[in-house]
Design an enzyme around this catalytic site. Structure first.
Site, short mmCIF file in Angstrom:
data_model
loop_
_atom_site.label_atom_id
_atom_site.label_comp_id
_atom_site.label_asym_id
_atom_site.label_seq_id
_atom_site.Cartn_x
_atom_site.Cartn_y
_atom_site.Cartn_z
N LYS A 22 40.24 59.18 -6.15
CA LYS A 22 40.62 58.21 -7.18
C LYS A 22 40.03 58.66 -8.51
O LYS A 22 38.86 59.04 -8.58
CB LYS A 22 40.11 56.82 -6.80
CG LYS A 22 40.42 55.73 -7.82
CD LYS A 22 39.94 54.37 -7.30
CE LYS A 22 40.06 53.29 -8.37
NZ LYS A 22 39.57 51.98 -7.91
N ASP B 209 36.95 51.63 -2.06
CA ASP B 209 36.93 52.58 -3.18
C ASP B 209 35.48 52.81 -3.60
O ASP B 209 34.85 51.92 -4.18
CB ASP B 209 37.73 52.03 -4.37
CG ASP B 209 39.23 51.97 -4.10
OD1 ASP B 209 39.63 52.10 -2.93
OD2 ASP B 209 39.99 51.77 -5.07
N LYS C 152 44.83 58.47 -6.03
CA LYS C 152 44.97 57.16 -6.68
C LYS C 152 44.60 57.32 -8.15
O LYS C 152 43.46 57.69 -8.47
CB LYS C 152 44.08 56.11 -6.02
CG LYS C 152 44.16 54.74 -6.73
CD LYS C 152 43.35 53.68 -6.00
CE LYS C 152 43.35 52.36 -6.79
NZ LYS C 152 42.61 51.28 -6.09
#
Length: 216
Positions: free
Chosen positions: A151, A89, A180
């Site tokens: 994300k 991430d 996400k």
């Protein structure tokens, strides 16, 4: 819904200790979460604790500010994978985005994407700092760079995810790009609404409380 399969069970606290990561991994096994998400320091430990399971290890790069250079982010990601990370991430350079240096933002995503050679890449855009136009632009960039996920938040900025963030991203994303949602997800109701709005993964530290509601 089996909400546990959507969850990256997360502990990114600055003062997280080894016992906290052991607990995190034990809970992930018990409740069948998709991944644990830990700081790079704990990737090796988490991988060893989960070696006989189907639960993945996710870690963060350029976290939480995103202001490291692309080469530093790439090195972080590569070392994390060497230590056992399955998913990365990465926080974008929000300042570069706001300066409309889109080429820079694209290139840092592409560098990390190429260097991690097929591992899952999630691009953290920090929606709490972006306006609608910037969220749309980052969704388009993630489409163009073939990141696996966009994300929403680090959880370390002004606010966490809003339902409207996910709805906006879902409206502009490609079929390949997944979402996400993360940051401030505390309840089953909130988690369910984010999934209904288009999120296919949730990052939360309140995972156990969320799944316990579903189990009732």
């Amino acid at each position: 819904m089996e909400i546990g399969k959507y969850i990256d069970h997360t502990n990114l606290k600055m003062d997280a200790r080894e016992e906290d990561i052991v607990k995190l991994c034990d809970e992930a096994v018990k409740y069948k979460f998709e991944n644990v998400c830990v700081n790079p320091y704990y990737v090796s430990l988490a991988k060893s604790l989960l070696k006989d399971t189907n639960i993945g290890v996710c870690t963060v790069v350029g976290f939480p500010l995103g202001m490291n250079t692309p080469k530093v982010k790439s090195f972080e990601a590569l070392e994390a994978i060497e230590n056992g990370a399955d998913e990365i991430d990465m926080v974008i350079n929000v300042g570069a985005l706001k300066d409309k240096d889109y080429d820079y933002v694209k290139k840092e995503i592409e560098l990390v994407r190429d260097d991690i050679d097929g591992h899952i890449l999630k691009v953290i855009i920090e929606t709490s700092l972006l306006n609608e136009e910037e969220i749309i632009k980052m969704t388009e960039i993630c489409n163009e760079t073939f990141a696996h996920y966009i994300k929403t938040n680090t959880g370390f900025a002004a606010r966490g995810v809003k339902l409207e963030d996910v709805e906006l991203i879902n409206k502009h994303k490609s079929e390949l790009l997944e979402i996400k949602a993360s940051g401030g997800i505390k309840t089953y109701e909130q988690a369910s609404k984010l999934i209904e709005a288009g999120a296919s993964r949730l990052g939360t530290s309140a995972s156990v409380d969320i799944v316990k509601v579903e189990e009732k």
